[in-house]
Design an enzyme around this catalytic site. Structure first.
Site, mmCIF file in Angstrom:
data_model
loop_
_atom_site.group_PDB
_atom_site.id
_atom_site.type_symbol
_atom_site.label_atom_id
_atom_site.label_comp_id
_atom_site.label_asym_id
_atom_site.label_seq_id
_atom_site.Cartn_x
_atom_site.Cartn_y
_atom_site.Cartn_z
ATOM 1 N N TYR A 1 16.077 -38.436 4.272
ATOM 2 C CA TYR A 1 15.362 -37.329 4.907
ATOM 3 C C TYR A 1 15.445 -36.094 4.020
ATOM 4 O O TYR A 1 16.545 -35.657 3.665
ATOM 5 C CB TYR A 1 15.970 -37.012 6.274
ATOM 6 C CG TYR A 1 15.980 -38.204 7.205
ATOM 7 C CD1 TYR A 1 15.075 -38.302 8.259
ATOM 8 C CD2 TYR A 1 16.878 -39.252 7.015
ATOM 9 C CE1 TYR A 1 15.070 -39.413 9.102
ATOM 10 C CE2 TYR A 1 16.874 -40.369 7.848
ATOM 11 C CZ TYR A 1 15.968 -40.439 8.887
ATOM 12 O OH TYR A 1 15.969 -41.543 9.702
ATOM 13 N N ASP A 2 14.273 -35.518 3.689
ATOM 14 C CA ASP A 2 14.311 -34.324 2.843
ATOM 15 C C ASP A 2 14.540 -33.050 3.645
ATOM 16 O O ASP A 2 14.730 -31.974 3.069
ATOM 17 C CB ASP A 2 13.049 -34.209 1.987
ATOM 18 C CG ASP A 2 11.799 -33.819 2.766
ATOM 19 O OD1 ASP A 2 11.839 -33.824 4.013
ATOM 20 O OD2 ASP A 2 10.777 -33.514 2.127
ATOM 21 N N SER A 3 14.514 -33.148 4.976
ATOM 22 C CA SER A 3 14.894 -32.058 5.871
ATOM 23 C C SER A 3 15.336 -32.676 7.187
ATOM 24 O O SER A 3 15.120 -33.872 7.414
ATOM 25 C CB SER A 3 13.736 -31.084 6.096
ATOM 26 O OG SER A 3 13.481 -30.317 4.934
ATOM 27 N N GLU B 1 9.091 -33.825 4.578
ATOM 28 C CA GLU B 1 8.497 -32.679 5.241
ATOM 29 C C GLU B 1 7.078 -32.487 4.724
ATOM 30 O O GLU B 1 6.851 -32.411 3.513
ATOM 31 C CB GLU B 1 9.311 -31.418 4.976
ATOM 32 C CG GLU B 1 8.735 -30.167 5.611
ATOM 33 C CD GLU B 1 9.604 -28.951 5.369
ATOM 34 O OE1 GLU B 1 9.085 -27.995 4.751
ATOM 35 O OE2 GLU B 1 10.778 -28.963 5.774
ATOM 36 N N THR C 1 12.532 -32.899 -1.651
ATOM 37 C CA THR C 1 11.511 -33.934 -1.496
ATOM 38 C C THR C 1 11.490 -34.873 -2.689
ATOM 39 O O THR C 1 11.389 -36.098 -2.526
ATOM 40 C CB THR C 1 10.127 -33.288 -1.305
ATOM 41 O OG1 THR C 1 10.145 -32.495 -0.117
ATOM 42 C CG2 THR C 1 9.046 -34.337 -1.182
#
Length: 233
Positions: free
Chosen positions: A84-86, A30, A13
């Protein structure tokens, strides 16, 4: 699209925010509060993980897919290199780990895989070939445990037995990186890097990622030179 992949607590993140800010694009993050069952997933060790695995992964699937839809729309509108962190890829890795541990019943796991694969192949009628770049953060297991403790989420620290679960998460990401080859991937060794608190480390990581985006044709050298000049002033 740029995916940041790493085990729990490694810095996904933080890097997503930093990178998106530098690229003047959007970070899709997220937010645990968006996954209502996540607390109960952790509350009773392997028992609650087995009982809630399918439901939690479906919640994640829905959440990630909405992010992917928005990202595809933004790309059509001219916003490139969203971060995108996930992702559905990372969700697949976590689900595989639960299955390997016997905590995701096989019938339900196969149903989940089918849904995950369908969603990744077709996004609102548009073929999706995967992210333009995956940035994989590699760190020692002890660093992972330390970071989880420091961020202080009660659900992640209230059971000493979670250490064994966390090690399985750490290991499956190592295995994933060593076998993955579907889309462009780069690794950042986090052993001696602190891109949150050390500006030199932060610039070094951003330089490496943006140079790779040039190699992939997602940024021009002129654009990256301007980014570097601004950051290094």
């Amino acid at each position: 699209m740029i995916y940041i992949l790493a085990p729990i607590g490694i810095g996904k993140t933080s890097l997503a925010k930093i990178l998106a800010h530098d690229l003047h694009t959007k970070a899709f993050l997220e937010k645990p509060e968006k996954i209502p069952l996540l607390n109960s997933f952790y509350e009773n060790g392997n028992i609650s993980r087995e009982m809630k695995a399918f439901a939690v992964q479906i919640e994640f699937l829905d959440y990630r897919y909405e992010q992917l839809l928005e990202g595809m729309f933004l790309r059509q509108e001219g916003m490139n290199n969203t971060v995108y962190d996930s992702s559905l890829i990372s969700d697949g890795i976590m689900s595989r780990n639960l299955y390997n541990r016997g905590e995701f019943p096989e019938v339900l796991y196969k149903d989940y895989l089918r849904l995950n694969n369908v969603m990744q192949r077709n996004v609102a009628g548009h073929p999706f070939m995967g992210p333009d770049l995956i940035v994989y953060l590699e760190a020692p297991f002890e660093r992972m445990l330390s970071n989880i403790s420091l961020r202080g989420r009660k659900m992640e620290t209230n059971d000493p037995k979670l250490k064994e679960y966390y090690h399985s998460v750490w290991q499956i990401y190592q295995d994933w990186y060593n076998s993955y080859g579907d889309t462009p991937t780069m690794k950042i060794d986090m052993k001696n890097i602190d891109f949150v608190n050390n500006k030199t480390d932060q610039n070094s990581v951003l330089d490496a990622i943006e140079d790779e985006l040039v190699n992939l044709g997602k940024l021009t050298r002129k654009e990256v030179d301007k980014l570097k000049q601004r950051r290094h002033q």
